[in-house]
Scaffold this motif. Structure first.
Motif, short mmCIF file in Angstrom:
data_model
loop_
_atom_site.label_atom_id
_atom_site.label_comp_id
_atom_site.label_asym_id
_atom_site.label_seq_id
_atom_site.Cartn_x
_atom_site.Cartn_y
_atom_site.Cartn_z
N TYR A 108 45.58 29.73 35.43
CA TYR A 108 44.19 29.49 35.78
C TYR A 108 43.22 30.25 34.88
O TYR A 108 43.61 31.15 34.14
N VAL A 109 41.96 29.90 35.01
CA VAL A 109 40.90 30.68 34.39
C VAL A 109 40.66 31.93 35.23
O VAL A 109 40.43 31.83 36.44
N MET A 110 40.73 33.07 34.59
CA MET A 110 40.47 34.34 35.25
C MET A 110 39.28 35.00 34.57
O MET A 110 39.12 34.88 33.35
N GLY A 111 38.49 35.70 35.36
CA GLY A 111 37.30 36.30 34.77
C GLY A 111 37.03 37.70 35.26
O GLY A 111 37.54 38.14 36.29
N TRP A 112 36.23 38.39 34.48
CA TRP A 112 35.66 39.69 34.87
C TRP A 112 34.14 39.51 34.94
O TRP A 112 33.53 38.91 34.04
N ASN A 165 51.64 39.73 36.02
CA ASN A 165 50.63 38.92 36.72
C ASN A 165 49.32 39.68 36.85
O ASN A 165 48.69 39.73 37.91
N THR A 166 48.91 40.28 35.75
CA THR A 166 47.75 41.17 35.72
C THR A 166 46.84 40.79 34.56
O THR A 166 47.31 40.43 33.48
N VAL A 167 45.55 40.86 34.83
CA VAL A 167 44.53 40.62 33.81
C VAL A 167 43.85 41.95 33.50
O VAL A 167 43.60 42.75 34.41
N TYR A 168 43.55 42.17 32.25
CA TYR A 168 42.96 43.43 31.81
C TYR A 168 41.59 43.19 31.17
O TYR A 168 41.30 42.12 30.66
N LEU A 169 40.80 44.25 31.18
CA LEU A 169 39.57 44.27 30.42
C LEU A 169 39.51 45.60 29.68
O LEU A 169 39.32 46.64 30.30
N GLN A 170 39.74 45.55 28.39
CA GLN A 170 39.62 46.74 27.54
C GLN A 170 38.17 46.87 27.12
O GLN A 170 37.61 45.94 26.52
N MET A 171 37.57 48.01 27.43
CA MET A 171 36.16 48.22 27.13
C MET A 171 36.04 49.40 26.19
O MET A 171 36.43 50.53 26.54
N ASN A 172 35.51 49.15 25.01
CA ASN A 172 35.31 50.18 24.00
C ASN A 172 33.82 50.36 23.71
O ASN A 172 33.01 49.50 24.06
N ILE A 195 39.38 40.82 26.83
CA ILE A 195 40.11 40.39 28.04
C ILE A 195 41.49 39.92 27.62
O ILE A 195 41.66 39.28 26.58
N SER A 196 42.47 40.26 28.42
CA SER A 196 43.85 39.86 28.12
C SER A 196 44.63 39.78 29.42
O SER A 196 44.10 40.09 30.49
N ARG A 197 45.86 39.34 29.32
CA ARG A 197 46.69 39.30 30.53
C ARG A 197 48.15 39.59 30.15
O ARG A 197 48.57 39.40 29.01
N ASP A 198 48.86 40.10 31.15
CA ASP A 198 50.29 40.33 31.02
C ASP A 198 50.96 39.43 32.05
O ASP A 198 50.90 39.71 33.25
N ASN A 199 51.55 38.35 31.58
CA ASN A 199 52.13 37.38 32.50
C ASN A 199 53.27 37.98 33.32
O ASN A 199 53.45 37.62 34.49
#
Length: 111
Positions: free
Chosen positions: A32-36, A76-83, A69-73
């Protein structure tokens, strides 16, 4: 039942980095589409970034070049790396799938 659990927020100095995580259950995030999104008290919730089932990503202008934004299938986790965080990035950050929201994680950037 869909559950989205955010983590990784905290207090960071301007210029620093944080990685937010969104652990999902009840759905397969890669399907699916996942968002932050983020929200400051008194303001509307605004888009930060989305990732599609195909892995395509899209960012709000304020996030381009700084956030990923990325994900680890397998997790089952979505990430947001913020720099290169700025004071104006201070907000509660929420994970989203369709009409489902997590409870949010607070990000506070100090000068």
């Amino acid at each position: 039942q869909v559950q989205l659990v955010e983590s990784g927020g905290g207090l960071v100095q301007a210029g620093g980095s944080l990685r937010l995580s969104c652990a999902a259950s009840g759905i397969i995030v890669s399907h699916y589409v996942m968002g932050w999104y983020r929200q400051v008290p008194g303001d509307q919730r605004e888009l930060v970034a989305v990732i599609t089932s195909g892995g395509a990503t899209n960012y709000a202008d304020h996030a381009k070049g700084r956030f990923t934004i990325s994900r680890d299938n397998s997790k089952n986790t979505v990430y947001l790396q913020m720099n290169s965080l700025k004071r104006e990035d201070t907000a509660v950050y929420y994970c989203n799938y369709h009409r489902n929201w997590g409870s949010g994680t607070q990000v506070t950037v100090s000068s």
